[in-house]
Write a protein that holds these residues in place. Structure first.
Motif, short mmCIF file in Angstrom:
data_model
loop_
_atom_site.label_atom_id
_atom_site.label_comp_id
_atom_site.label_asym_id
_atom_site.label_seq_id
_atom_site.Cartn_x
_atom_site.Cartn_y
_atom_site.Cartn_z
N THR A 185 0.84 -1.19 0.00
CA THR A 185 0.00 0.00 0.00
C THR A 185 0.88 1.24 0.00
OG1 THR A 185 -1.92 1.06 1.03
CG2 THR A 185 -0.23 0.16 2.53
N PHE A 186 0.26 2.39 0.08
CA PHE A 186 0.97 3.66 0.04
C PHE A 186 1.54 3.97 1.42
CE2 PHE A 186 1.20 8.28 0.34
CZ PHE A 186 1.79 8.63 -0.88
N GLY A 187 2.82 4.24 1.51
CA GLY A 187 3.44 4.63 2.77
C GLY A 187 3.60 3.46 3.71
N SER A 188 3.81 3.78 4.97
CA SER A 188 4.03 2.77 5.99
C SER A 188 3.17 3.08 7.20
CB SER A 188 5.50 2.73 6.39
OG SER A 188 5.91 3.99 6.91
N GLY A 189 3.14 2.16 8.15
CA GLY A 189 2.38 2.34 9.36
C GLY A 189 0.99 1.74 9.25
#
Length: 632
Positions: free
Chosen positions: A55-59
């Protein structure tokens, strides 16, 4: 067929005492939309590394619990779908699903567009990030996620397709919906995220091209009718949700491939229009491309999808079938008892849920029929079979449904909460839609079971469901001779629509129908080739040439050959729904009528949804095939 995964009404679900709803004092005094309960259903999770899923980004990503069950103290417990295993903290299906995550993202996106609250934009971003994590490299989508973020491609009970990312699906269609509306919003607020959403949307469109639109221009035979073969999971309902997203994407400058897909899908939906002002299903857009006998309310967003596509493509011809559905079928649905879940083809599934109500509301608003929208929206505010509000503006809860006997299921899961909020956002955007409350009264379509006749033989098949339609009351009348019914009297003439099982037998049955000495018509019980339909023959209402005279209480039939009769539908030439001092009149007459109806103002619409007259309610004009609204 129904993409909802748990029965919304059932004896096993406890029904708690009624709660109250406080409505706004006026259409502009406060918002109807309230995201509190939907926020309660939200959670965050950090999915474990999963091959083929990013997915987009992290966390952590945003997710949404599937169900919220009302507890004895009035609180709500969030749960997943299927059986729960406490030792592994997993559900047979999962805790979170792509269907609801996608639709909830649409709620937050539309809320942001209307009210520009940063919390809504942040919620939409989190949900879109989890939705894209559920998308596989092939463009399809895994449906279920467990509480720890683990994907569950093969649910128990089994979902089709299985694995859930192995082919086109409702959840792929809804993913397209969310990604399309997401791109349209984020291209103005976060270009990097918008570019990511665009890439994922193009991946989904490529999957639809490869798996569905490869059949564009091909048709399936269904009991002698040609239905488009390029609908997602053979459903105009699923396809309509994808079209909403594609329309938003194309309006925002989407790709030529997206524009082509939108055009082709919209053409397929438009081809599902059926009937006429006097013939079942009364210009409705049919939702299922494997049956000519099954109309259901849930997911039936075909008219709003066609209206959106017409605007995005600059193709006004797409509005005609949308108007036929909204101005033709919806008034008859409402006067027959409200937004019931299923006419199969008799109005059998009389459950009413927000998913179906919202589809009707979005449809009539999409073509500008705001006065008609008021009668649909009133369901949320107590004008329903239960006589109680289904939406609590103070908490943002929409209850999970009303059964045919008026019992309310006061659970408030994701689907009902989502579609309740979509409806409230639409009403907030149209503050001039009247807020109608009060106990409704109906004078519309009546059902007389064929088995109540004197004559013939009652037959109870092993299952009421035929595979493409359903026997009303679970049985039918087999007749080779004569039969007579006693029917309720009416002060006005009524169309008679015998629901008969048509066959492709070499010598089909013929029935002649009479009322006293008056011949109403003759029917030949024949249909075309079965094709891809699940059952031979077709269970269909057929309109007799002449109406049942006013005051008549007896109806007879003579059959040549063995006929199978399911029910008789009796439709007044002018049906009515009254909510408080507001009245909706729907005509299937062949000539204009002027009626005296208590109220101050009347508004008359023709079959094309055009306002053709307005005046004093004491002389309300009802146009053939049109509808009239009378307001106090």
């Amino acid at each position: 067929m129904n993409p909802t995964r748990r029965t919304v009404i059932g004896g096993a679900i406890a029904v708690a005492a009624a709660s109250t709803v406080t409505l706004p004092a006026s259409a502009t005094s406060s918002r109807l939309s309230n995201l509190a309960h939907l926020d309660f259903l939200r959670a965050s999770v950090t999915p474990p590394a999963t091959p083929g899923h990013t997915t987009f980004g992290s966390g952590p990503v945003g997710v949404l619990w599937t169900y919220a069950d009302r507890q004895s103290d009035g609180s709500y417990k969030r749960i997943g779908g299927g059986s729960y295993d406490a030792s592994t903290n997993t559900y047979g299906q999962g805790a979170f699903n792509a269907d609801d995550i996608a639709r909830a993202a649409v709620v937050y996106l539309r809320h942001w567009k209307q009210f520009h609250e940063t919390t809504s934009l942040d919620a939409a971003r989190g949900l879109l990030r989890s939705l894209t994590f559920l998308q596989s490299a092939n463009g399809n989508v895994v449906l279920w996620m467990q509480p720890d973020g683990t994907l569950n491609p093969s649910a128990d009970p089994v979902e089709l397709p299985d694995p859930s990312d192995s082919g086109p699906s409702y959840w792929l269609a809804r993913t397209v919906w969310a990604l399309g509306e997401g791109y349209a919003v984020f291209r103005k607020t976060d270009r990097a995220f918008a570019a990511f959403l665009r890439d994922r949307l193009e991946l989904a469109i490529a999957a639809l091209d490869r798996q569905v639109l490869v059949r564009y221009g091909q048709y399936n035979v269904v009991d002698g009718r040609r239905l488009p073969a390029w609908l997602i999971v053979n459903g105009a309902d699923a396809t309509s949700e994808a079209v909403l997203g594609l329309s938003a994407y194309v309006q925002a400058g989407g790709s030529p491939r997206a524009r082509r897909a939108l055009t082709q899908f919209a053409n397929g939906i438009a081809a599902m229009a059926a009937g006429s002002t006097r013939e079942w299903p009364f210009r409705a857009l049919m939702p299922w491309g494997e049956s000519i006998s099954d109309w259901h309310a849930w997911g039936a967003q075909m008219p709003s999808a066609l209206a959106a596509a017409a605007d995005a493509l600059g193709a006004p011809k797409l509005r005609a079938p949308a108007i036929g559905d909204t101005a033709g079928f919806t008034p008859l649905l409402m006067t027959a008892g409200g937004p019931d879940n299923g006419w199969l083809p008799v109005p059998i599934d009389r459950t009413q849920i927000a998913y179906g109500v919202d589809a009707r509301l979005q449809g009539v608003l999409s073509v500008g029929l705001k006065q008609l929208a008021a009668f649909v929206a009133a369901w949320y505010f107590g004008a329903n079979r239960a006589g109680q509000p289904m939406y609590d503006a103070g908490t943002g809860r929409t209850y999970d449904g009303i059964s045919g006997d008026g019992t309310i299921n006061r659970n408030s899961g994701a689907e009902s909460s989502i579609h309740g909020q979509l409806s409230m956002l639409a009403l907030d955007a149209h503050p001039d839609v009247a807020r109608l409350t009060g106990t409704p009264s109906y004078d519309g379509l009546q059902i007389v079971e064929a088995e109540s006749a004197v004559g013939g033989q009652v037959v109870t098949p092993p299952s009421a469901w035929t595979g493409e339609s359903q026997w009303s009351n679970g049985s039918y009348l087999s007749l080779d001779g004569t039969a007579t019914w006693t029917v309720p009297a009416s002060p006005q003439p009524r169309l008679v629509l015998p629901v008969v099982n048509l066959t492709d037998a070499p010598t089909p049955a013929r029935t002649t129908w009479t009322a006293g000495t008056r011949t109403l018509g003759t029917l030949t019980h024949v249909c075309g080739p079965q094709g891809i339909s699940a059952a031979p023959g077709a269970l269909l209402p057929l309109t007799l040439a002449n109406p049942l005279p006013a005051g008549a209480t007896a109806l007879s039939v003579r059959s040549q050959g063995t006929a199978q009769l399911d029910a008789l539908l009796l439709l007044p030439t002018v049906s009515s729904l009254r909510i408080g001092d507001a009245v909706l009149l729907a005509s299937v007459d062949t000539h204009a009528r002027v009626l005296s109806v208590a109220g101050k103002h009347s508004y008359s619409y023709d079959p094309s949804g055009k306002l053709v007259a307005r005046g004093n309610a004491s002389r309300a004009l009802v146009v053939p095939g049109g509808f009239t609204v009378v307001l106090g």
